[in-house]
Design a protein around this motif. Structure first.
Motif, PDB file in Angstrom:
ATOM      1  N   VAL A 170       0.832  -1.208   0.000  1.00  0.00           N
ATOM      2  CA  VAL A 170       0.000   0.000   0.000  1.00  0.00           C
ATOM      3  C   VAL A 170       0.865   1.256   0.000  1.00  0.00           C
ATOM      4  O   VAL A 170       0.606   2.207  -0.749  1.00  0.00           O
ATOM      5  CB  VAL A 170      -0.952  -0.005   1.214  1.00  0.00           C
ATOM      6  CG1 VAL A 170      -1.703   1.316   1.315  1.00  0.00           C
ATOM      7  CG2 VAL A 170      -1.937  -1.169   1.111  1.00  0.00           C
ATOM      8  N   VAL A 171       1.918   1.270   0.822  1.00  0.00           N
ATOM      9  CA  VAL A 171       2.754   2.462   0.944  1.00  0.00           C
ATOM     10  C   VAL A 171       3.527   2.727  -0.345  1.00  0.00           C
ATOM     11  O   VAL A 171       3.826   3.874  -0.683  1.00  0.00           O
ATOM     12  CB  VAL A 171       3.712   2.319   2.143  1.00  0.00           C
ATOM     13  CG1 VAL A 171       4.672   3.504   2.221  1.00  0.00           C
ATOM     14  CG2 VAL A 171       2.910   2.234   3.438  1.00  0.00           C
ATOM     15  N   LYS A 172       3.838   1.669  -1.114  1.00  0.00           N
ATOM     16  CA  LYS A 172       4.516   1.851  -2.392  1.00  0.00           C
ATOM     17  C   LYS A 172       3.717   2.759  -3.316  1.00  0.00           C
ATOM     18  O   LYS A 172       4.264   3.687  -3.928  1.00  0.00           O
ATOM     19  CB  LYS A 172       4.735   0.494  -3.058  1.00  0.00           C
ATOM     20  CG  LYS A 172       5.375   0.576  -4.438  1.00  0.00           C
ATOM     21  CD  LYS A 172       5.443  -0.779  -5.102  1.00  0.00           C
ATOM     22  CE  LYS A 172       4.042  -1.266  -5.462  1.00  0.00           C
ATOM     23  NZ  LYS A 172       4.083  -2.521  -6.250  1.00  0.00           N
ATOM     24  N   ASP A 173       2.409   2.515  -3.408  1.00  0.00           N
ATOM     25  CA  ASP A 173       1.558   3.376  -4.247  1.00  0.00           C
ATOM     26  C   ASP A 173       1.460   4.779  -3.672  1.00  0.00           C
ATOM     27  O   ASP A 173       1.419   5.768  -4.417  1.00  0.00           O
ATOM     28  CB  ASP A 173       0.160   2.760  -4.381  1.00  0.00           C
ATOM     29  CG  ASP A 173       0.174   1.425  -5.121  1.00  0.00           C
ATOM     30  OD1 ASP A 173       1.094   1.230  -5.937  1.00  0.00           O
ATOM     31  OD2 ASP A 173      -0.719   0.599  -4.877  1.00  0.00           O
ATOM     32  N   PHE A 174       1.432   4.877  -2.346  1.00  0.00           N
ATOM     33  CA  PHE A 174       1.358   6.195  -1.706  1.00  0.00           C
ATOM     34  C   PHE A 174       2.603   7.014  -2.035  1.00  0.00           C
ATOM     35  O   PHE A 174       2.512   8.215  -2.344  1.00  0.00           O
ATOM     36  CB  PHE A 174       1.220   6.030  -0.196  1.00  0.00           C
ATOM     37  CG  PHE A 174       1.244   7.328   0.566  1.00  0.00           C
ATOM     38  CD1 PHE A 174       0.120   8.137   0.628  1.00  0.00           C
ATOM     39  CD2 PHE A 174       2.396   7.746   1.215  1.00  0.00           C
ATOM     40  CE1 PHE A 174       0.141   9.339   1.324  1.00  0.00           C
ATOM     41  CE2 PHE A 174       2.430   8.947   1.910  1.00  0.00           C
ATOM     42  CZ  PHE A 174       1.292   9.739   1.964  1.00  0.00           C
ATOM     43  N   ILE A 175       3.771   6.380  -1.997  1.00  0.00           N
ATOM     44  CA  ILE A 175       5.014   7.086  -2.298  1.00  0.00           C
ATOM     45  C   ILE A 175       5.016   7.592  -3.731  1.00  0.00           C
ATOM     46  O   ILE A 175       5.398   8.736  -4.012  1.00  0.00           O
ATOM     47  CB  ILE A 175       6.224   6.162  -2.033  1.00  0.00           C
ATOM     48  CG1 ILE A 175       6.360   5.881  -0.541  1.00  0.00           C
ATOM     49  CG2 ILE A 175       7.511   6.794  -2.562  1.00  0.00           C
ATOM     50  CD1 ILE A 175       7.440   4.874  -0.205  1.00  0.00           C
ATOM     51  N   GLN A 176       4.584   6.745  -4.671  1.00  0.00           N
ATOM     52  CA  GLN A 176       4.581   7.141  -6.077  1.00  0.00           C
ATOM     53  C   GLN A 176       3.600   8.276  -6.356  1.00  0.00           C
ATOM     54  O   GLN A 176       3.790   9.040  -7.307  1.00  0.00           O
ATOM     55  CB  GLN A 176       4.258   5.933  -6.962  1.00  0.00           C
ATOM     56  CG  GLN A 176       5.338   4.868  -6.955  1.00  0.00           C
ATOM     57  CD  GLN A 176       6.683   5.427  -7.401  1.00  0.00           C
ATOM     58  OE1 GLN A 176       6.773   6.252  -8.313  1.00  0.00           O
ATOM     59  NE2 GLN A 176       7.747   4.971  -6.741  1.00  0.00           N
ATOM     60  N   ASN A 177       2.570   8.396  -5.539  1.00  0.00           N
ATOM     61  CA  ASN A 177       1.595   9.479  -5.720  1.00  0.00           C
ATOM     62  C   ASN A 177       2.064  10.798  -5.119  1.00  0.00           C
ATOM     63  O   ASN A 177       1.379  11.815  -5.270  1.00  0.00           O
ATOM     64  CB  ASN A 177       0.244   9.097  -5.093  1.00  0.00           C
ATOM     65  CG  ASN A 177      -0.465   8.008  -5.864  1.00  0.00           C
ATOM     66  OD1 ASN A 177      -0.298   7.902  -7.077  1.00  0.00           O
ATOM     67  ND2 ASN A 177      -1.253   7.192  -5.174  1.00  0.00           N
ATOM     68  N   ARG A 178       3.215  10.793  -4.450  1.00  0.00           N
ATOM     69  CA  ARG A 178       3.716  12.021  -3.812  1.00  0.00           C
ATOM     70  C   ARG A 178       4.904  12.600  -4.573  1.00  0.00           C
ATOM     71  O   ARG A 178       5.786  13.227  -3.990  1.00  0.00           O
ATOM     72  CB  ARG A 178       4.138  11.723  -2.371  1.00  0.00           C
ATOM     73  CG  ARG A 178       3.052  11.168  -1.485  1.00  0.00           C
ATOM     74  CD  ARG A 178       1.841  12.046  -1.394  1.00  0.00           C
ATOM     75  NE  ARG A 178       2.146  13.376  -0.909  1.00  0.00           N
ATOM     76  CZ  ARG A 178       1.231  14.268  -0.544  1.00  0.00           C
ATOM     77  NH1 ARG A 178      -0.053  13.969  -0.659  1.00  0.00           N
ATOM     78  NH2 ARG A 178       1.577  15.454  -0.118  1.00  0.00           N
ATOM     79  N   GLN A 179       4.923  12.423  -5.896  1.00  0.00           N
ATOM     80  CA  GLN A 179       6.007  12.993  -6.703  1.00  0.00           C
ATOM     81  C   GLN A 179       6.066  14.504  -6.512  1.00  0.00           C
ATOM     82  O   GLN A 179       5.059  15.191  -6.601  1.00  0.00           O
ATOM     83  CB  GLN A 179       5.795  12.661  -8.181  1.00  0.00           C
ATOM     84  CG  GLN A 179       5.883  11.190  -8.501  1.00  0.00           C
ATOM     85  CD  GLN A 179       7.264  10.623  -8.235  1.00  0.00           C
ATOM     86  OE1 GLN A 179       8.269  11.311  -8.385  1.00  0.00           O
ATOM     87  NE2 GLN A 179       7.316   9.348  -7.850  1.00  0.00           N
ATOM     88  N   GLY A 180       7.260  15.007  -6.248  1.00  0.00           N
ATOM     89  CA  GLY A 180       7.448  16.431  -5.999  1.00  0.00           C
ATOM     90  C   GLY A 180       7.588  16.760  -4.534  1.00  0.00           C
ATOM     91  O   GLY A 180       8.008  17.859  -4.180  1.00  0.00           O
ATOM     92  N   ASP A 181       7.235  15.805  -3.646  1.00  0.00           N
ATOM     93  CA  ASP A 181       7.416  16.002  -2.209  1.00  0.00           C
ATOM     94  C   ASP A 181       8.747  15.410  -1.771  1.00  0.00           C
ATOM     95  O   ASP A 181       9.282  14.511  -2.413  1.00  0.00           O
ATOM     96  CB  ASP A 181       6.297  15.312  -1.424  1.00  0.00           C
ATOM     97  CG  ASP A 181       4.936  15.942  -1.674  1.00  0.00           C
ATOM     98  OD1 ASP A 181       4.903  17.119  -2.071  1.00  0.00           O
ATOM     99  OD2 ASP A 181       3.923  15.254  -1.491  1.00  0.00           O
ATOM    100  N   ARG A 182       9.246  15.924  -0.672  1.00  0.00           N
ATOM    101  CA  ARG A 182      10.402  15.290  -0.044  1.00  0.00           C
ATOM    102  C   ARG A 182       9.887  14.297   0.983  1.00  0.00           C
ATOM    103  O   ARG A 182       8.964  14.586   1.738  1.00  0.00           O
ATOM    104  CB  ARG A 182      11.313  16.310   0.613  1.00  0.00           C
ATOM    105  CG  ARG A 182      12.055  17.171  -0.353  1.00  0.00           C
ATOM    106  CD  ARG A 182      13.299  17.778   0.270  1.00  0.00           C
ATOM    107  NE  ARG A 182      13.015  18.474   1.517  1.00  0.00           N
ATOM    108  CZ  ARG A 182      13.958  18.982   2.319  1.00  0.00           C
ATOM    109  NH1 ARG A 182      15.220  18.851   2.007  1.00  0.00           N
ATOM    110  NH2 ARG A 182      13.628  19.612   3.416  1.00  0.00           N
ATOM    111  N   MET A 183      10.500  13.127   1.007  1.00  0.00           N
ATOM    112  CA  MET A 183      10.026  12.082   1.906  1.00  0.00           C
ATOM    113  C   MET A 183      11.207  11.416   2.594  1.00  0.00           C
ATOM    114  O   MET A 183      12.273  11.242   2.007  1.00  0.00           O
ATOM    115  CB  MET A 183       9.211  11.058   1.102  1.00  0.00           C
ATOM    116  CG  MET A 183       8.423  10.073   1.952  1.00  0.00           C
ATOM    117  SD  MET A 183       7.262   9.091   0.954  1.00  0.00           S
ATOM    118  CE  MET A 183       6.065  10.354   0.527  1.00  0.00           C
ATOM    119  N   GLY A 184      10.993  11.065   3.868  1.00  0.00           N
ATOM    120  CA  GLY A 184      11.993  10.352   4.641  1.00  0.00           C
ATOM    121  C   GLY A 184      11.371   9.105   5.257  1.00  0.00           C
ATOM    122  O   GLY A 184      10.145   8.958   5.293  1.00  0.00           O
TER     123      GLY A 184
END
Length: 356
Positions: free
Chosen positions: A136-150
């Protein structure tokens, strides 16, 4: 290639400092303002060198008509190359701008032993909780293009797996490589929040978002979750807490993973409320997917967008040509015998024979 293809290629080329073109008339301005210096007698400290320079004046490549506003061709070409280098030509490697929204999100994922329980469904098959979270989190990460994530992972201890970065593929890969129990079998929720706060403080980031996922209660660590939440409130960190699994006590969990692994929904709710976030309960994979979709909508990044494009600097090409041209001119002045005119075959006198 069609005209549209050439147009698309040309759009990938640009100058970062086009205003440097304003310096193009500078040599003519200097010639107009400053008068030539009077010729003085130079002592022959190196007679052989001065002799070569004197003979080099006869070189047709370096000679030019004396005119107050005219530059020799080699000097004009040299100056144009220097101006081109100063304008910083670049070639954009991708035609689509990279969107940076300014959003900073930290993910905190529980890797304790209880995440091994296979009570989640994925593709019609039972899987453990961590596998469902990764999917589930894999799709969430891909939907946040342009954000910085840690990424923060925690068990008995909490670790910063990835600092804030625009490289979401790396964050996804690091999450994929996590294993149950790699941070210990207990659950240090307070330490996980503390690690995220420490990283954000060092990065001087405010108004960030932390999404914390766990299936248990705080059983390890030096920091209590509510104390960490109060500090997060002061720093402006919003925390979304997600409980995964069944919240009802199960004796089998106590037997397999020890006491305290049952979900402490009350603490998770308080942490979210203190920081202005929300608490969610995911009892299955579909519900977990809905939760991350909702968080994605709540933390939308449609405002404050800046565009970035990967580029390759090209200034070294005109600068390198200018250096080669300068070297060629110097060599022709010092060694005039290298001039192309010297390489031409000189005509030889024809032999005439007399009659005997």
């Amino acid at each position: 290639m069609t005209f549209n293809d050439w147009t698309a290629l040309w759009q990938q080329f640009d100058f970062l400092w086009p205003w440097m073109l304003a310096f193009l008339p500078l040599p003519w301005v200097i010639r107009l303002v400053l008068k030539p210096a009077a010729k003085r007698q130079i002592p022959l400290l190196a007679p052989h060198l001065m002799q070569r320079l004197e003979s080099a004046r006869k070189s047709t490549l370096l000679q030019h008509k004396v005119h107050p506003y005219r530059l020799p061709p080699w000097a004009l070409l040299l100056w144009i190359l220097l101006i081109l280098a100063a304008m910083r030509p670049v070639w954009f490697l991708n035609t689509t701008p990279f969107q940076a929204s300014g959003k900073d999100l930290m993910l905190a994922v529980d890797l304790s032993g209880s995440m091994e329980k296979d009570d989640m469904m994925l593709g019609g098959h039972r899987v453990d909780r961590l596998t469902a979270v990764k999917h589930v989190v894999k799709d969430f990460i891909q939907n946040r293009q342009g954000d910085r994530m840690g990424l923060v992972v925690f068990g008995s201890q909490a670790f910063l797996q990835s600092p804030l970065t625009y490289d979401l593929n790396t964050v996804e890969t690091l999450l994929k490589e996590t294993e149950i129990g790699m941070a210990g079998n207990n659950t240090a929720i307070g330490d996980a929040i503390g690690i995220a706060l420490k990283h954000l403080h060092k990065a001087k980031q405010e108004n960030a978002v932390l999404i914390l996922l766990t299936d248990g209660s705080n059983t390890a660590g030096a920091v209590r979750p509510l104390d960490a939440a109060k500090q997060a409130e002061k720093m402006g960190l919003k925390i979304y807490t997600i409980g995964i699994g069944q919240k009802d006590p199960a004796a089998i969990d106590d037997f397999l993973f020890g006491r305290g692994h049952n979900m402490d929904t009350r603490t998770l709710q308080q942490v979210a409320k203190l920081t202005g976030g929300q608490f969610f309960l995911a009892t299955d994979t579909d519900k977990l997917n809905e939760i991350y979709t909702l968080i994605n909508q709540l933390e939308s990044s449609e405002h404050d967008v800046n565009s970035y494009r990967l580029r390759d600097e090209l200034f070294h090409w005109p600068l390198g040509l200018a250096m080669l041209l300068s070297l060629l001119v110097v060599m022709l002045r010092v060694y005039p015998q290298w001039h192309p005119n010297r390489w031409r075959r000189r005509p030889t006198a024809s032999k005439t024979g007399g009659r005997h």
